[in-house]
Design an enzyme around this catalytic site. Structure first.
Site, PDB file in Angstrom:
ATOM      1  N   ARG A 219      34.269  22.395  44.874  1.00 11.48           N
ATOM      2  CA  ARG A 219      34.425  21.237  45.176  1.00 11.48           C
ATOM      3  C   ARG A 219      33.756  20.076  44.170  1.00 11.48           C
ATOM      4  NH1 ARG A 219      38.337  22.295  47.624  1.00 11.48           N
ATOM      5  NH2 ARG A 219      38.841  22.066  49.555  1.00 11.48           N
TER       6      ARG A 219
ATOM      7  N   GLU B  85      38.875  12.198  43.878  1.00 12.14           N
ATOM      8  CA  GLU B  85      40.300  12.726  43.174  1.00 12.14           C
ATOM      9  C   GLU B  85      41.301  11.851  43.489  1.00 12.14           C
ATOM     10  OE1 GLU B  85      40.532  16.869  44.358  1.00 12.14           O
ATOM     11  OE2 GLU B  85      38.504  17.462  43.213  1.00 12.14           O
TER      12      GLU B  85
ATOM     13  N   HIS C 112      42.903  19.986  40.181  1.00 13.59           N
ATOM     14  CA  HIS C 112      42.576  20.667  41.493  1.00 13.59           C
ATOM     15  C   HIS C 112      43.774  21.679  41.607  1.00 13.59           C
ATOM     16  CE1 HIS C 112      40.321  20.269  45.572  1.00 13.59           C
ATOM     17  NE2 HIS C 112      40.917  21.613  45.276  1.00 13.59           N
TER      18      HIS C 112
HETATM   19  P1  NAP Z   1      34.063  31.915  51.403  1.00 15.18           P
HETATM   20  O1  NAP Z   1      34.616  33.166  51.381  1.00 15.18           O
HETATM   21  O2  NAP Z   1      33.369  31.219  52.664  1.00 15.18           O
HETATM   22  O3  NAP Z   1      32.852  31.877  50.378  1.00 15.18           O
HETATM   23  C1  NAP Z   1      31.810  30.816  50.370  1.00 15.18           C
HETATM   24  C2  NAP Z   1      30.611  31.596  49.894  1.00 15.18           C
HETATM   25  O4  NAP Z   1      29.561  30.488  49.497  1.00 15.18           O
HETATM   26  C3  NAP Z   1      30.091  32.507  50.918  1.00 15.18           C
HETATM   27  O5  NAP Z   1      29.907  33.644  50.254  1.00 15.18           O
HETATM   28  C4  NAP Z   1      28.645  31.640  51.340  1.00 15.18           C
HETATM   29  O6  NAP Z   1      27.563  32.820  51.522  1.00 15.18           O
HETATM   30  C5  NAP Z   1      28.448  30.887  50.144  1.00 15.18           C
HETATM   31  N1  NAP Z   1      27.390  29.596  50.608  1.00 15.18           N
HETATM   32  C6  NAP Z   1      27.637  28.886  51.654  1.00 15.18           C
HETATM   33  N2  NAP Z   1      26.659  28.054  51.440  1.00 15.18           N
HETATM   34  C7  NAP Z   1      25.962  28.367  50.322  1.00 15.18           C
HETATM   35  C8  NAP Z   1      24.648  27.777  49.915  1.00 15.18           C
HETATM   36  N3  NAP Z   1      24.187  26.784  50.300  1.00 15.18           N
HETATM   37  N4  NAP Z   1      24.216  28.208  48.695  1.00 15.18           N
HETATM   38  C9  NAP Z   1      24.872  29.269  48.018  1.00 15.18           C
HETATM   39  N5  NAP Z   1      25.899  30.053  48.520  1.00 15.18           N
HETATM   40  C10 NAP Z   1      26.575  29.204  49.831  1.00 15.18           C
HETATM   41  O7  NAP Z   1      35.011  30.915  50.711  1.00 15.18           O
HETATM   42  P2  NAP Z   1      36.248  31.083  49.632  1.00 15.18           P
HETATM   43  O8  NAP Z   1      37.481  31.316  50.300  1.00 15.18           O
HETATM   44  O9  NAP Z   1      35.590  32.034  48.537  1.00 15.18           O
HETATM   45  O10 NAP Z   1      36.440  29.531  49.224  1.00 15.18           O
HETATM   46  C11 NAP Z   1      35.120  28.867  48.778  1.00 15.18           C
HETATM   47  C12 NAP Z   1      35.561  27.402  48.296  1.00 15.18           C
HETATM   48  O11 NAP Z   1      36.340  27.268  47.295  1.00 15.18           O
HETATM   49  C13 NAP Z   1      36.247  26.599  49.296  1.00 15.18           C
HETATM   50  O12 NAP Z   1      35.234  26.167  50.553  1.00 15.18           O
HETATM   51  C14 NAP Z   1      36.789  25.533  48.730  1.00 15.18           C
HETATM   52  O13 NAP Z   1      36.127  24.293  48.655  1.00 15.18           O
HETATM   53  C15 NAP Z   1      37.031  26.117  47.053  1.00 15.18           C
HETATM   54  N6  NAP Z   1      38.476  26.121  46.943  1.00 15.18           N
HETATM   55  C16 NAP Z   1      38.903  25.545  45.864  1.00 15.18           C
HETATM   56  C17 NAP Z   1      40.152  25.530  45.538  1.00 15.18           C
HETATM   57  C18 NAP Z   1      40.751  24.767  44.342  1.00 15.18           C
HETATM   58  O14 NAP Z   1      41.948  24.611  44.371  1.00 15.18           O
HETATM   59  N7  NAP Z   1      39.934  24.325  43.414  1.00 15.18           N
HETATM   60  C19 NAP Z   1      41.091  26.726  46.055  1.00 15.18           C
HETATM   61  C20 NAP Z   1      40.446  27.348  47.064  1.00 15.18           C
HETATM   62  C21 NAP Z   1      39.059  27.117  47.183  1.00 15.18           C
HETATM   63  P3  NAP Z   1      26.354  32.557  52.381  1.00 15.18           P
HETATM   64  O15 NAP Z   1      27.117  31.878  53.652  1.00 15.18           O
HETATM   65  O16 NAP Z   1      25.820  33.893  52.526  1.00 15.18           O
HETATM   66  O17 NAP Z   1      25.643  31.275  51.680  1.00 15.18           O
HETATM   67  C1  GLV Z   2      41.656  23.850  47.839  1.00 13.46           C
HETATM   68  O1  GLV Z   2      40.868  23.228  47.283  1.00 13.46           O
HETATM   69  C2  GLV Z   2      41.350  24.708  49.005  1.00 13.46           C
HETATM   70  O2  GLV Z   2      40.023  24.539  49.419  1.00 13.46           O
HETATM   71  O3  GLV Z   2      42.096  25.638  49.482  1.00 13.46           O
END
Ligand code: NAP
Ligand code: GLV
Length: 320
Positions: free
Chosen positions: A238, A267, A286
């Protein structure tokens, strides 16, 4: 009386059709234009279910002004656009779309990493602009990915999927989370590191943490200063996690070598944004989860979740 549902983005009719059979459905239908906040408030006020995307803010004001609202389903895994506290207080269920987008988003992160390291977009522009006048030993030279160190901040579903791809490039993988993932360390050889060590040792720093009050501007001037001068920062998580002014300065003065960004604080990114003036930043609009199959799976997940809630069942992928 049919339950009412509002879709805040124009979505494909074949995905929406099953909802129309069961519910009274209205949809914002200007494909290229975001729904104005006032219109969203007015529509939400009247419905039982609201289908949103990352571009709509589901605020406390909206939730409190929508007495019938039972479910908000977000076409994304991230939910920083939704006031979860307000939803919880008012008994509004929030659902998202995890897992189905994990590998697709990890593919994009790796594509952006490779493109940034090897200056792919700059190179393509050179060809298209007629600037490929001869071969040169030093033209468009970049950074090696093979054998480099990848540092993942936010080693969750997508962070880990991206890190698995690094094995094929013989990379050392460091990661930083608030909690360690011992199973993944053992299975894939990932190494846990403090944020400082990761920033100092990684050749590529990949952000995959969610945007929260804690992660807001988590990468700023001080963090960028700890990175190698040859390092590349990749953010597909993000905008807002990286301080864009600090990043601009770091890229301009050579504190770090390059960056790849799929996300921005605002964005679509404004055309006069200073980052767009730099050639050592690769930018995307994005598109992390934007494959045909994955977007369909995400939309079907939302359809199922809203249907479940409106028909009295517990939905999958409930956030609150
Ligand atoms: P997820 O499985 O919840 O992974 C997020 C990770 O971040 C967790 O392992 C969490 O571990 C860690 N985290 C949370 N707070 C933190 C902090 N303060 N410091 C360090 N690590 C931290 O989520 P995901 O499915 O992988 O998705 C992650 C993010 O990617 C989403 O929230 C979204 O914003 C973004 N995303 C973007 C796109 C795009 O199109 N660009 C697409 C999909 C997702 P801990 O809780 O142990 O810290
Ligand atoms: C996209 O940005 C998502 O969070 O799935």
């Amino acid at each position: 009386m049919k339950r009412k549902l509002f879709i805040a983005r124009k979505l494909p009719e074949e995905v929406v059709a099953p909802l129309r059979e069961k519910f009274e459905v209205r949809m914002w239908d200007e494909a290229e234009k975001q729904i104005p906040e006032k219109v969203l408030l007015e529509e939400a006020r009247q419905v039982d279910a609201l289908w949103t995307t990352i571009t709509e803010n589901v605020t406390r004001q909206l939730i409190e002004a929508s007495p019938n609202l039972k479910v908000v389903s977000n076409l994304a895994v991230g939910f920083n656009n939704i006031d979860l506290e307000a939803a919880k207080e008012h008994g509004v269920i929030v659902t998202n779309t995890p897992d189905v987008l994990t590998e697709t988003t990890a593919d994009l992160a790796f594509a952006l990493l490779l493109a940034s390291a090897r200056r792919i977009t700059e190179a393509e522009q050179t060809v298209r602009n007629g600037e490929w006048t001869s071969w040169s030993a030093t033209q468009l030279t970049g950074m090696d990915v093979f054998g480099a160190t990848l540092g993942v901040i936010g080693m969750g579903r997508i962070g880990e999927a991206a890190a698995r791809r690094a094995a094929g490039f013989n990379m050392r993988v460091l990661y930083h989370n608030r909690t360690r993932k011992l199973e993944s360390e053992k299975r894939y050889g990932f190494e846990y590191a403090s944020k400082d060590i990761l920033l100092k040792e990684a050749d590529f720093v990949l952000i995959f943490a969610p945007l929260t009050p804690e992660t807001k501007n988590m990468i700023g001037e001080q963090e960028l200063a700890k990175m190698k001068e040859t390092a590349v920062l990749i953010n597909v998580a993000r905008g807002g996690i990286v301080d864009e002014e600090a990043l601009y300065n770091a890229l301009k003065d050579g504190t770090i070598w390059g960056a790849g960004l799929d996300v921005f604080e605002v964005e679509p990114v404004p055309m006069d944004h200073p980052l767009l003036t730099l050639s050592n930043v690769t930018v995307l609009p994005h598109i992390g989860s934007a494959s045909i199959r994955t977007r369909l799976a995400m939309m079907n997940m939302n359809v199922q979740a809203m249907t479940d809630v409106l028909e009295g069942r517990e939905p999958k992928n409930r956030v609150v």
